[in-house]
Design a protein around this motif. Structure first.
Motif, PDB file in Angstrom:
ATOM      1  N   GLU A   6       0.803  -1.209   0.056  1.00 53.62           N
ATOM      2  CA  GLU A   6       0.012  -0.094  -0.004  1.00 53.62           C
ATOM      3  C   GLU A   6       0.783   1.178   0.144  1.00 53.62           C
ATOM      4  O   GLU A   6       0.538   2.330  -0.557  1.00 53.62           O
ATOM      5  CB  GLU A   6      -0.979  -0.079   1.417  1.00 53.62           C
ATOM      6  N   LYS A   7       1.987   1.247   0.715  1.00 52.37           N
ATOM      7  CA  LYS A   7       2.836   2.414   0.752  1.00 52.37           C
ATOM      8  C   LYS A   7       3.348   2.759  -0.436  1.00 52.37           C
ATOM      9  O   LYS A   7       3.600   3.885  -1.020  1.00 52.37           O
ATOM     10  CB  LYS A   7       4.164   2.304   1.670  1.00 52.37           C
ATOM     11  N   TYR A   8       3.700   1.539  -1.294  1.00 46.02           N
ATOM     12  CA  TYR A   8       4.534   1.661  -2.743  1.00 46.02           C
ATOM     13  C   TYR A   8       3.329   2.169  -3.657  1.00 46.02           C
ATOM     14  O   TYR A   8       3.274   3.187  -4.281  1.00 46.02           O
ATOM     15  CB  TYR A   8       4.935   0.340  -3.273  1.00 46.02           C
ATOM     16  N   ILE A   9       2.219   1.690  -3.485  1.00 47.25           N
ATOM     17  CA  ILE A   9       0.954   2.077  -4.414  1.00 47.25           C
ATOM     18  C   ILE A   9       0.821   3.458  -4.263  1.00 47.25           C
ATOM     19  O   ILE A   9       0.622   4.355  -5.237  1.00 47.25           O
ATOM     20  CB  ILE A   9      -0.019   1.189  -4.368  1.00 47.25           C
ATOM     21  N   ASN A  10       0.622   3.883  -3.105  1.00 44.42           N
ATOM     22  CA  ASN A  10       0.407   5.561  -2.694  1.00 44.42           C
ATOM     23  C   ASN A  10       1.466   6.277  -3.218  1.00 44.42           C
ATOM     24  O   ASN A  10       0.980   7.384  -3.523  1.00 44.42           O
ATOM     25  CB  ASN A  10      -0.010   5.750  -1.210  1.00 44.42           C
ATOM     26  N   ALA A  11       2.572   5.949  -3.036  1.00 51.26           N
ATOM     27  CA  ALA A  11       3.539   6.871  -3.479  1.00 51.26           C
ATOM     28  C   ALA A  11       3.810   6.797  -4.763  1.00 51.26           C
ATOM     29  O   ALA A  11       4.261   7.920  -5.537  1.00 51.26           O
ATOM     30  CB  ALA A  11       5.051   6.168  -2.941  1.00 51.26           C
ATOM     31  N   ILE A  12       3.480   5.958  -5.689  1.00 50.71           N
ATOM     32  CA  ILE A  12       3.365   5.990  -7.218  1.00 50.71           C
ATOM     33  C   ILE A  12       2.293   6.704  -7.504  1.00 50.71           C
ATOM     34  O   ILE A  12       2.573   7.425  -8.455  1.00 50.71           O
ATOM     35  CB  ILE A  12       3.090   4.373  -7.518  1.00 50.71           C
ATOM     36  N   VAL A  13       1.049   6.473  -6.983  1.00 51.32           N
ATOM     37  CA  VAL A  13      -0.134   7.469  -7.402  1.00 51.32           C
ATOM     38  C   VAL A  13       0.291   8.945  -7.254  1.00 51.32           C
ATOM     39  O   VAL A  13       0.119   9.732  -7.848  1.00 51.32           O
ATOM     40  CB  VAL A  13      -1.462   7.046  -6.683  1.00 51.32           C
ATOM     41  N   GLU A  14       0.752   9.105  -6.176  1.00 52.47           N
ATOM     42  CA  GLU A  14       1.255  10.547  -5.746  1.00 52.47           C
ATOM     43  C   GLU A  14       2.194  11.238  -6.829  1.00 52.47           C
ATOM     44  O   GLU A  14       2.085  12.188  -6.939  1.00 52.47           O
ATOM     45  CB  GLU A  14       1.749  10.484  -4.338  1.00 52.47           C
ATOM     46  N   GLY A  36       7.701  -8.761  -4.899  1.00 50.79           N
ATOM     47  CA  GLY A  36       7.540  -8.265  -6.518  1.00 50.79           C
ATOM     48  C   GLY A  36       6.417  -8.627  -6.991  1.00 50.79           C
ATOM     49  O   GLY A  36       5.780  -7.866  -7.591  1.00 50.79           O
ATOM     50  N   LYS A  37       6.003  -9.967  -6.778  1.00 50.32           N
ATOM     51  CA  LYS A  37       5.178 -10.528  -7.541  1.00 50.32           C
ATOM     52  C   LYS A  37       3.627 -10.023  -6.994  1.00 50.32           C
ATOM     53  O   LYS A  37       2.617  -9.588  -7.701  1.00 50.32           O
ATOM     54  CB  LYS A  37       5.102 -12.053  -7.400  1.00 50.32           C
ATOM     55  N   ASN A  38       3.623  -9.710  -5.558  1.00 51.15           N
ATOM     56  CA  ASN A  38       2.336  -9.104  -4.882  1.00 51.15           C
ATOM     57  C   ASN A  38       2.262  -7.880  -5.484  1.00 51.15           C
ATOM     58  O   ASN A  38       1.071  -7.364  -5.611  1.00 51.15           O
ATOM     59  CB  ASN A  38       2.600  -9.460  -3.419  1.00 51.15           C
ATOM     60  N   LEU A  39       3.090  -7.116  -5.568  1.00 51.63           N
ATOM     61  CA  LEU A  39       3.471  -5.604  -5.970  1.00 51.63           C
ATOM     62  C   LEU A  39       2.808  -5.652  -7.486  1.00 51.63           C
ATOM     63  O   LEU A  39       1.882  -4.608  -7.609  1.00 51.63           O
ATOM     64  CB  LEU A  39       4.563  -5.200  -5.857  1.00 51.63           C
ATOM     65  N   ALA A  40       3.442  -6.440  -8.188  1.00 51.87           N
ATOM     66  CA  ALA A  40       2.929  -6.519  -9.367  1.00 51.87           C
ATOM     67  C   ALA A  40       1.341  -6.797  -9.733  1.00 51.87           C
ATOM     68  O   ALA A  40       0.675  -6.078 -10.280  1.00 51.87           O
ATOM     69  CB  ALA A  40       3.540  -7.709 -10.457  1.00 51.87           C
ATOM     70  N   LEU A  41       0.794  -7.789  -8.805  1.00 49.95           N
ATOM     71  CA  LEU A  41      -0.498  -8.214  -8.915  1.00 49.95           C
ATOM     72  C   LEU A  41      -1.460  -6.969  -8.399  1.00 49.95           C
ATOM     73  O   LEU A  41      -2.308  -6.735  -8.929  1.00 49.95           O
ATOM     74  CB  LEU A  41      -0.757  -9.259  -7.825  1.00 49.95           C
ATOM     75  N   ALA A  42      -0.892  -6.057  -7.490  1.00 50.47           N
ATOM     76  CA  ALA A  42      -1.545  -4.893  -6.913  1.00 50.47           C
ATOM     77  C   ALA A  42      -1.533  -3.527  -8.069  1.00 50.47           C
ATOM     78  O   ALA A  42      -2.342  -2.953  -8.120  1.00 50.47           O
ATOM     79  CB  ALA A  42      -0.995  -4.443  -5.680  1.00 50.47           C
ATOM     80  N   LEU A  43      -0.474  -3.753  -8.811  1.00 52.40           N
ATOM     81  CA  LEU A  43      -0.317  -2.595  -9.874  1.00 52.40           C
ATOM     82  C   LEU A  43      -1.040  -3.072 -11.298  1.00 52.40           C
ATOM     83  O   LEU A  43      -1.427  -2.007 -11.917  1.00 52.40           O
ATOM     84  CB  LEU A  43       1.128  -2.678 -10.236  1.00 52.40           C
ATOM     85  N   GLU A  44      -1.643  -4.042 -11.215  1.00 55.46           N
ATOM     86  CA  GLU A  44      -2.321  -4.662 -12.637  1.00 55.46           C
ATOM     87  C   GLU A  44      -3.518  -3.615 -12.939  1.00 55.46           C
ATOM     88  O   GLU A  44      -3.691  -3.245 -13.797  1.00 55.46           O
ATOM     89  CB  GLU A  44      -2.990  -5.956 -12.542  1.00 55.46           C
ATOM     90  N   PRO A  45      -4.450  -3.233 -12.006  1.00 56.11           N
ATOM     91  CA  PRO A  45      -5.667  -2.620 -12.194  1.00 56.11           C
ATOM     92  C   PRO A  45      -5.112  -1.212 -12.425  1.00 56.11           C
ATOM     93  O   PRO A  45      -5.923  -0.474 -13.283  1.00 56.11           O
ATOM     94  CB  PRO A  45      -6.460  -2.754 -11.139  1.00 56.11           C
ATOM     95  N   LEU A  46      -4.013  -0.606 -12.259  1.00 47.94           N
ATOM     96  CA  LEU A  46      -3.564   0.832 -12.369  1.00 47.94           C
ATOM     97  C   LEU A  46      -2.650   0.803 -13.659  1.00 47.94           C
ATOM     98  O   LEU A  46      -3.049   1.874 -14.377  1.00 47.94           O
ATOM     99  CB  LEU A  46      -2.706   1.063 -11.180  1.00 47.94           C
ATOM    100  N   VAL A  47      -2.111  -0.074 -14.174  1.00 44.47           N
ATOM    101  CA  VAL A  47      -0.980  -0.080 -15.130  1.00 44.47           C
ATOM    102  C   VAL A  47      -1.550  -1.080 -16.318  1.00 44.47           C
ATOM    103  O   VAL A  47      -0.657  -0.825 -17.267  1.00 44.47           O
ATOM    104  CB  VAL A  47       0.343   0.095 -14.971  1.00 44.47           C
TER     105      VAL A  47
END
Length: 128
Positions: A6-14, A36-47
């Motif tokens: 969530e910290k990574y996603i929020n920082a990227i969006v900001e 890294g795999k879990n981060l990729a999965l969380a990023l899928e809806p965004l990128v």
């Protein structure tokens, strides 16, 4: 792990101003271990899954994401996410790195942060 993602996603969006700006952005995750795999999965809806690539010295393929050699990412990437320290010799020539790339780096990865700061990418850094 969910809180860190969530910290990574929020920082990227900001860094990219809002979620709509992320869609279709070439995104590269450096080191493809469990986080890294879990981060990729969380990023899928965004990128979108199509735009997510990864680099790892140990993992060269994945059924869901594209593997690229580290330097092959440089020209196209717009979002490069570092989840682990990598050998410094991989950074021996940053001339081809997209000058507008957003570099997301965990604050514990001091060597990577130092390399980018020393090579004029300090404005591109988002340190988490």
């Amino acid at each position: 792990m969910g809180e860190k993602i969530e910290k990574y996603i929020n920082a990227i969006v900001e860094a990219k101003w809002w979620k709509e700006k992320l869609y279709w952005i070439p995104t590269d995750i450096i080191w493809f271990w469990e986080f890294g795999k879990n981060l990729a999965l969380a990023l899928e809806p965004l990128v979108t899954k199509k735009e997510i690539c990864f680099f790892d010295l140990d993992v060269k393929s994945d059924e869901n994401y594209h593997y690229f050699d580290f330097k092959d990412m440089f020209k196209k990437t717009e979002l490069m996410i570092f989840t682990k320290e990598i050998p410094q010799e991989l950074f021996d020539d940053l001339n081809n790195l997209n000058p507008n790339v957003t570099l997301v780096v965990d604050k514990k990865l001091k060597d990577i942060i130092e390399i980018f700061q020393a090579n004029w990418f300090w404005k591109n850094l988002v340190i988490i």
